[in-house]
Every structure is written in structure tokens, then in C-alpha cells.
Design a protein around this motif. Structure first.
Motif, mmCIF file in Angstrom:
data_model
loop_
_atom_site.group_PDB
_atom_site.id
_atom_site.type_symbol
_atom_site.label_atom_id
_atom_site.label_comp_id
_atom_site.label_asym_id
_atom_site.label_seq_id
_atom_site.Cartn_x
_atom_site.Cartn_y
_atom_site.Cartn_z
ATOM 1 N N MET A 122 0.557 -7.731 -9.368
ATOM 2 C CA MET A 122 -0.877 -8.006 -8.632
ATOM 3 C C MET A 122 -1.285 -7.531 -7.383
ATOM 4 O O MET A 122 -1.734 -6.889 -6.402
ATOM 5 C CB MET A 122 -2.533 -8.436 -9.634
ATOM 6 C CG MET A 122 -2.935 -8.110 -10.569
ATOM 7 S SD MET A 122 -3.453 -6.730 -10.455
ATOM 8 C CE MET A 122 -4.862 -7.106 -9.940
ATOM 9 N N LEU A 123 -0.463 -9.097 -7.130
ATOM 10 C CA LEU A 123 -0.208 -9.147 -5.457
ATOM 11 C C LEU A 123 0.459 -7.797 -5.172
ATOM 12 O O LEU A 123 0.145 -7.408 -4.018
ATOM 13 C CB LEU A 123 -0.240 -10.587 -5.401
ATOM 14 C CG LEU A 123 -0.780 -11.514 -5.419
ATOM 15 C CD1 LEU A 123 0.115 -13.085 -4.536
ATOM 16 C CD2 LEU A 123 -1.628 -11.558 -4.263
ATOM 17 N N MET A 124 1.810 -7.373 -6.134
ATOM 18 C CA MET A 124 2.230 -6.766 -4.540
ATOM 19 C C MET A 124 1.890 -4.973 -4.797
ATOM 20 O O MET A 124 1.843 -4.124 -3.517
ATOM 21 C CB MET A 124 3.753 -6.346 -5.570
ATOM 22 C CG MET A 124 4.253 -7.290 -4.646
ATOM 23 S SD MET A 124 6.243 -7.863 -5.883
ATOM 24 C CE MET A 124 5.677 -7.892 -7.585
ATOM 25 N N ILE A 125 0.909 -4.676 -6.109
ATOM 26 C CA ILE A 125 0.633 -3.741 -5.838
ATOM 27 C C ILE A 125 -1.080 -3.144 -5.034
ATOM 28 O O ILE A 125 -1.343 -1.913 -5.090
ATOM 29 C CB ILE A 125 0.429 -3.102 -7.342
ATOM 30 C CG1 ILE A 125 -0.802 -4.146 -7.898
ATOM 31 C CG2 ILE A 125 1.450 -3.096 -8.169
ATOM 32 C CD1 ILE A 125 -1.262 -3.658 -9.481
ATOM 33 N N TRP A 126 -1.618 -4.484 -4.653
ATOM 34 C CA TRP A 126 -2.686 -3.764 -4.097
ATOM 35 C C TRP A 126 -2.461 -3.313 -2.711
ATOM 36 O O TRP A 126 -3.590 -2.557 -2.701
ATOM 37 C CB TRP A 126 -3.170 -5.202 -3.739
ATOM 38 C CG TRP A 126 -4.610 -5.349 -3.456
ATOM 39 C CD1 TRP A 126 -5.142 -5.691 -1.976
ATOM 40 C CD2 TRP A 126 -6.044 -5.036 -4.468
ATOM 41 N NE1 TRP A 126 -6.642 -5.130 -2.214
ATOM 42 C CE2 TRP A 126 -6.851 -5.058 -3.457
ATOM 43 C CE3 TRP A 126 -6.022 -4.642 -5.704
ATOM 44 C CZ2 TRP A 126 -8.532 -4.730 -4.068
ATOM 45 C CZ3 TRP A 126 -7.022 -4.493 -5.801
ATOM 46 C CH2 TRP A 126 -8.025 -4.550 -5.425
ATOM 47 N N PRO A 127 -1.436 -3.158 -2.098
ATOM 48 C CA PRO A 127 -1.439 -2.085 -0.665
ATOM 49 C C PRO A 127 -1.536 -0.834 -1.495
ATOM 50 O O PRO A 127 -2.025 0.212 -0.794
ATOM 51 C CB PRO A 127 -0.029 -2.668 -0.595
ATOM 52 C CG PRO A 127 0.197 -4.062 -0.992
ATOM 53 C CD PRO A 127 -0.627 -4.048 -2.021
ATOM 54 N N VAL A 128 -0.680 -0.419 -2.098
ATOM 55 C CA VAL A 128 -0.991 0.215 -3.425
ATOM 56 C C VAL A 128 -2.308 1.240 -3.358
ATOM 57 O O VAL A 128 -2.639 2.486 -3.502
ATOM 58 C CB VAL A 128 0.280 0.745 -4.246
ATOM 59 C CG1 VAL A 128 0.048 2.383 -5.013
ATOM 60 C CG2 VAL A 128 1.558 0.495 -3.939
ATOM 61 N N ALA A 129 -2.947 0.266 -3.852
ATOM 62 C CA ALA A 129 -4.854 0.389 -4.633
ATOM 63 C C ALA A 129 -5.052 0.946 -3.379
ATOM 64 O O ALA A 129 -6.117 1.513 -3.303
ATOM 65 C CB ALA A 129 -4.944 -0.565 -4.861
ATOM 66 N N CYS A 130 -4.872 -0.090 -2.190
ATOM 67 C CA CYS A 130 -5.726 0.196 -0.830
ATOM 68 C C CYS A 130 -5.394 1.205 -0.728
ATOM 69 O O CYS A 130 -6.372 1.902 0.213
ATOM 70 C CB CYS A 130 -5.250 -0.522 -0.060
ATOM 71 S SG CYS A 130 -5.520 -2.577 -0.304
ATOM 72 N N VAL A 131 -4.317 1.825 -0.511
ATOM 73 C CA VAL A 131 -3.799 3.885 0.102
ATOM 74 C C VAL A 131 -4.885 4.607 -0.460
ATOM 75 O O VAL A 131 -5.985 5.416 -0.108
ATOM 76 C CB VAL A 131 -1.699 3.321 -0.220
ATOM 77 C CG1 VAL A 131 -2.169 5.317 0.382
ATOM 78 C CG2 VAL A 131 -1.475 3.077 1.110
ATOM 79 N N VAL A 132 -5.292 4.132 -2.407
ATOM 80 C CA VAL A 132 -5.866 5.190 -2.618
ATOM 81 C C VAL A 132 -7.143 4.989 -2.247
ATOM 82 O O VAL A 132 -7.796 6.450 -2.256
ATOM 83 C CB VAL A 132 -5.779 5.087 -3.949
ATOM 84 C CG1 VAL A 132 -6.308 6.077 -4.959
ATOM 85 C CG2 VAL A 132 -4.079 5.309 -4.538
ATOM 86 N N MET A 133 -6.960 4.273 -2.152
ATOM 87 C CA MET A 133 -8.880 4.003 -1.632
ATOM 88 C C MET A 133 -9.356 4.698 -0.520
ATOM 89 O O MET A 133 -10.238 5.581 0.040
ATOM 90 C CB MET A 133 -9.436 2.292 -2.038
ATOM 91 C CG MET A 133 -9.825 2.002 -2.972
ATOM 92 S SD MET A 133 -10.445 0.311 -2.951
ATOM 93 C CE MET A 133 -8.517 -0.893 -2.129
ATOM 94 N N PHE A 134 -8.107 4.165 0.467
ATOM 95 C CA PHE A 134 -8.837 5.134 1.594
ATOM 96 C C PHE A 134 -8.491 6.255 2.426
ATOM 97 O O PHE A 134 -8.559 7.786 3.263
ATOM 98 C CB PHE A 134 -8.130 4.422 2.639
ATOM 99 C CG PHE A 134 -8.187 3.453 3.472
ATOM 100 C CD1 PHE A 134 -8.553 3.467 4.811
ATOM 101 C CD2 PHE A 134 -8.296 2.075 3.167
ATOM 102 C CE1 PHE A 134 -9.096 2.418 5.632
ATOM 103 C CE2 PHE A 134 -8.269 0.635 3.406
ATOM 104 C CZ PHE A 134 -9.086 1.348 4.898
ATOM 105 N N ARG A 135 -7.997 7.379 0.762
ATOM 106 C CA ARG A 135 -7.752 8.878 0.869
ATOM 107 C C ARG A 135 -8.406 8.836 -0.073
ATOM 108 O O ARG A 135 -9.564 10.135 0.493
ATOM 109 C CB ARG A 135 -6.394 8.696 0.328
ATOM 110 C CG ARG A 135 -4.724 8.618 1.024
ATOM 111 C CD ARG A 135 -3.904 9.541 0.929
ATOM 112 N NE ARG A 135 -2.744 8.773 0.952
ATOM 113 C CZ ARG A 135 -1.453 9.083 0.901
ATOM 114 N NH1 ARG A 135 -0.981 9.409 -0.177
ATOM 115 N NH2 ARG A 135 -0.655 9.072 1.652
ATOM 116 N N ARG A 136 -9.517 8.363 -0.505
ATOM 117 C CA ARG A 136 -10.549 8.806 -1.490
ATOM 118 C C ARG A 136 -11.926 8.938 -1.503
ATOM 119 O O ARG A 136 -12.811 9.167 -2.289
ATOM 120 C CB ARG A 136 -10.076 8.949 -2.820
ATOM 121 C CG ARG A 136 -8.913 8.593 -3.933
ATOM 122 C CD ARG A 136 -8.766 9.570 -4.789
ATOM 123 N NE ARG A 136 -7.552 9.500 -5.360
ATOM 124 C CZ ARG A 136 -7.240 9.760 -6.233
ATOM 125 N NH1 ARG A 136 -7.742 8.609 -7.737
ATOM 126 N NH2 ARG A 136 -5.979 10.199 -7.307
#
Length: 478
Positions: free
Chosen positions: A9-23
Motif C-alpha cells: 500500500m505504501l508503494m502504490i500510493w504514489p500511483v494513486a496520487c498520479v491518478v487523482m491529479f490527472r482526474r
């Protein structure tokens, strides 16, 4: 120990943040990158790398939010505030770690002395700080400030502040479901998901039932979050149109009921004070109340040091409510006395990290003090310099807001955020409850005051008479 999913979960949070900033819009993305990490990521799970701060549920969302603002949203992020006082406080907060490290390079040793012979043996010790620790400690301070900087830059408008209040409301409504499950069954969700329990289970038992904790550090943090969610729902109710008001009023009542079920007296008392103030008081009155709370919080160490805090009377009030609450509060006060005496030995720059600010048994090295309040932790670690800079960054925006409110009408959103921030400062006297979204709120309040000041200067420039062109004189009449 955290399981593999916790670190995933700690490692994939950056990916989740990128998705949030794009959408999402940038305001909503910043809020959910930081608040979502606080609510969902595992506590105590950490990537501990040498010479850099720990990467955990606080630092990873902060860094990801900043990186996404710069490289995904491609937005400029100003760092330095406009106020000179805030600039000084920000500089001291970051640079004040240097003298703290430099004055704590000596190790602390514990000895066992034998009376029969003049011999003593070293039984343990705490390491001294190294010069290179300036980089680690300074980096940790800078990472802590990221939500403050982003809140000032992007959440200063009424739209950004409304998004912040809406996120607190939605987060509270969603989080209430696992919280109610834990109230009914016992705190188990962190064990089911991340494989461990993050605190002392005995502290989650109260009044014949359970206090929820979910993925937060303690049940007090959970109750305090529901208090802020209820406050957010209350101000959104005040601002809503006729169609939305019944739903928001119901949400306010529901979240307050969940707060009661959390069985934490302090957050409940804050909710009883804050929610009615938001519902009934004008924004200017709310800001005045916030400034009074902030003043008490900032001056508390001085009052405490000179014996001006009526501890016996406060304990008597707690005893009237419940003997257990008085015992808990008395235990905190006793530990404060020990830690305050320890902090006085290095009152300017503090003892630094590695537990050097705590009270230890001189023979065994065993810790005999438990720090609870954020203020005593900061004071003992970084001294008066660190305490005043940290509390100043959180409290001075409220005083700047009061100065603005004397000349103009503040919005309900900023008044409610000011009240939430001020009550957090009060709670920091007894709990180490400073959270990333608290820094977001402080930054949003500061950004609002700066925007209002710029608007006032612009309006004044229009009213100021323009100078005539040189060489021309206005005709005299009369």
C-alpha cells in the motif's frame, strides 16, 4: 509486524496520487492525496533508509502531493509566505534543527555504581547526534511542512476551502462504517488488513465497550477526526441551499452520534463547543473564539512553567465527570512535570531525537516518562526555538485572520477552518495529535489572509488620488 500488503500500500500510493491529479481538480487532488493517505495507509509501517527521513503514511503522501503538483499538474508552488513574521517562523522551523544537532553530539551514558568499590560500569546509553543528522532532521521538518505550503498555495480561495470541508465530511461519512463495525465487534480491521494492531488494545476498551481506531494511530485520533467531520458538516449546512440543508443537517447529527460512540471525552467536549459555535455564531465571533484558543495554546508552556495553570481545579472537574478521566489526566500532568524538568536542562535548542528528550532511569536506562502532549515533545526535542516556530506557524495565521476580520467580512469557510485549527492547538496540549490535514488547514487560513490583504491593497490603490502630470497645475476656483 506489518504484512506484505501494508508495504505494498505504501508503494502504490504514489500511483494513486498520479491518478487523482490527472482526474481531479488540483484542490481536490491535493486534499485527497494527503487526507486519503492519512486515513487509509498503514500506521507504523515504514521504509527506514539511512540518512533520510522515514517513508511512512505521512511522508509518502506529502511528497507525492508536492511532486504531482510540480510534474503532473505543472503548477508553481511558492514556499515563502508574504508576512515577515511567517517568513521568520518558517526559516526558524527549518534552520533551527542545525543548533539542535550541533549541541547534542555527546552521547548519554547510564552507569551502575557499586558501593563496595569505587567502580562504575556503563550499562547502556543513547547515541549523540552526528553532523550528518542535520540533513535527516531538516528533511523531516521540510516534509512535515509540505501540506502547509500546498494549502497556502492552492486552498486559499473559498472554492479550495469548501473542497477541504467537503473532504472532511465525506471522509467522516465513509470512515464511520468501519468505525461502527469496530465499536460493535472490537478494533480488528487493522489486524485483518495489515496484519498487526497498532497500539495497546487495553486503551481501546472503555465503558464496557470499544473505541474504534481503524487505520489511525489511536482511538483519540479517530474521535478527533469525527469531531472535525461534524464541524465540517455543520458549516456546509449553514452555507447550503434549501434543498441540501436537510441532508447536511442529518449528516451533522449522524457524525456527532458517531463521535459520542467513540467514547473519548476530550474530542466530545471539543465537538460540544465547536459545532454549536459554527451553527449559531457569526464568522467574526468564531474567529475571535479561535484566537482566544490559540493564545491559550501558545502561552500554556509559560503558564505551566510558572505554576499559573490550575491543575488541581482541572483534575477536580475531571473527577466530577469520571474518576478514570481524572486518573488519566493526572498521569499526563505528572509526566509533564518530569519532561519539563528535563527540557529545562537544554531549554533553547532541546535534546534532539533518539529519545534523548525523555526521562530515563540513570542506572538501567529504562524510560520512566511517557510524553503525551505535542507541546512537551516539541519543547523537549527542539527547545524554545523549535516550539515557538512550530506553534507560531500554526497560530499566527489565526491572528492575521483576526486583523483582516476587523476591516472586512470573512467567509464562513475560513471561520470554521480557523475554529477547527484552534481547537487542534488546544488538544495538542494533552495529545500529540498534529496531523497532515491540520497543516493543510493552517496553510489554507494563511493563504486566505494573504489574498485578502492583496485585495485590500488593490482596492486602496484605486481610491488613492492619482498625481497630476509634472508641469501642469490644477486651476484654482474661488
Amino acid at each position: 509486524m506489518p504484512n506484505a500488503f501494508a508495504y505494498l500500500m505504501l508503494m502504490i500510493w504514489p500511483v494513486a496520487c498520479v491518478v487523482m491529479f490527472r482526474r481531479m481538480g488540483i484542490e481536490r487532488a491535493i486534499i485527497w492525496a494527503i487526507l486519503g493517505g492519512y486515513l487509509l495507509l498503514p500506521p507504523r509501517a515504514v521504509f527506514d533508509l539511512p540518512l533520510v527521513p522515514d517513508f511512512n503514511k505521512t511522508s509518502i503522501p506529502n511528497l507525492c502531493a508536492l511532486a504531482c503538483c510540480l510534474w503532473v499538474a505543472k503548477r508553481r508552488v511558492p514556499i515563502w509566505p508574504e508576512s515577515r513574521v511567517m517568513k521568520v517562523l518558517l526559516f526558524l522551523f527549518l534552520a533551527g534543527t542545525i543548533p539542535t544537532v550541533l549541541t547534542n553530539t555527546d552521547p548519554i551514558l547510564f552507569y551502575s555504581v557499586f558501593d563496595a568499590e569505587p567502580v562504575s560500569f556503563v550499562t547502556g546509553g543513547l547515541p549523540g547526534l552526528r553532523i550528518i543528522d542535520v540533513l535527516s532532521v531538516g528533511s523531516q521538518q521540510a516534509i512535515t511542512l509540505i501540506p502547509f505550503v500546498l494549502g497556502r498555495a492552492f486552498l486559499s480561495s473559498q472554492t479550495g476551502q469548501r473542497e477541504l470541508l467537503l473532504a472532511l465530511l465525506v471522509g467522516g461519512l465513509v470512515y464511520s462504517l468501519p468505525a461502527l463495525l469496530e465499536i460493535r465487534l472490537s478494533p480488528q480491521i487493522n489486524i485483518w488488513v495489515y496484519g498487526f494492531f497498532q497500539h495497546d488494545f487495553g486503551q481501546m476498551m472503555r465503558q464496557g465497550g470499544f473505541r474504534p481506531i481503524v487505520f489511525l494511530p489511536h482511538g483519540l485520533w479517530m474521535a478527533f477526526f469525527f469531531m472535525t467531520s461534524a464541524a465540517a458538516a455543520a458549516v456546509l449546512f449553514r452555507m447550503a441551499d434549501r434543498k441540501s440543508r436537510p441532508r447536511l443537517l442529518a449528516a451533522t447529527g449522524y457524525l456527532f452520534c458517531v463521535l459520542i460512540l467513540c467514547k473519548s471525552l476530550g474530542p466530545l467536549a471539543y465537538g460540544i463547543a465547536v459545532v454549536p459555535a459554527i451553527l449559531l455564531a457569526a464568522p467574526k465571533v468564531q474567529i475571535r473564539i479561535a484566537v482566544v484558543f490559540a493564545g491559550i495554546a501558545v502561552l500554556y508552556p509559560v503558564l505551566r512553567d510558572y505554576g499559573l495553570v490550575p491543575l488541581d481545579r482541572i483534575l477536580g472537574w475531571a473527577e466530577a465527570i469520571h474518576p478514570d478521566r481524572a486518573q488519566s489526566l493526572g498521569f499526563r500532568f505528572q509526566n509533564e512535570e518530569l519532561l519539563l524538568e528535563r527540557a529545562h536542562e537544554k531549554w533553547m535548542f532541546g535534546w534532539g531525537g533518539w529519545g534523548r528528550n525523555l526521562v530515563h532511569d540513570l542506572t538501567t536506562g529504562e524510560i520512566i516518562s511517557i510524553p503525551d502532549g505535542e507541546w512537551i515533545i516539541v519543547f523537549g526535542t527542539f527547545g524554545w526555538l523549535g516550539y515557538l516556530s512550530k506553534m507560531g506557524l500554526l497560530a499566527v495565521p489565526l491572528f492575521l485572520l483576526l486583523r483582516h476580520a476587523r476591516h472586512d467580512r470573512p467567509t464562513r469557510t475560513v471561520a470554521a477552518l480557523a475554529l477547527i485549527l484552534a481547537i487542534t492547538l488546544i488538544d495538542m496540549l494533552v495529545n500529540a495529535i498534529l496531523t497532515p490535514y491540520t497543516w493543510l488547514i493552517a496553510g489554507a487560513v494563511l493563504g486566505y489572509t494573504e489574498s485578502a490583504r492583496r485585495q485590500e491593497a488593490k482596492d486602496d490603490s484605486h481610491l488613492r488620488p492619482k498625481a497630476g502630470r509634472p508641469g501642469l497645475a490644477k486651476p484654482l476656483i474661488g
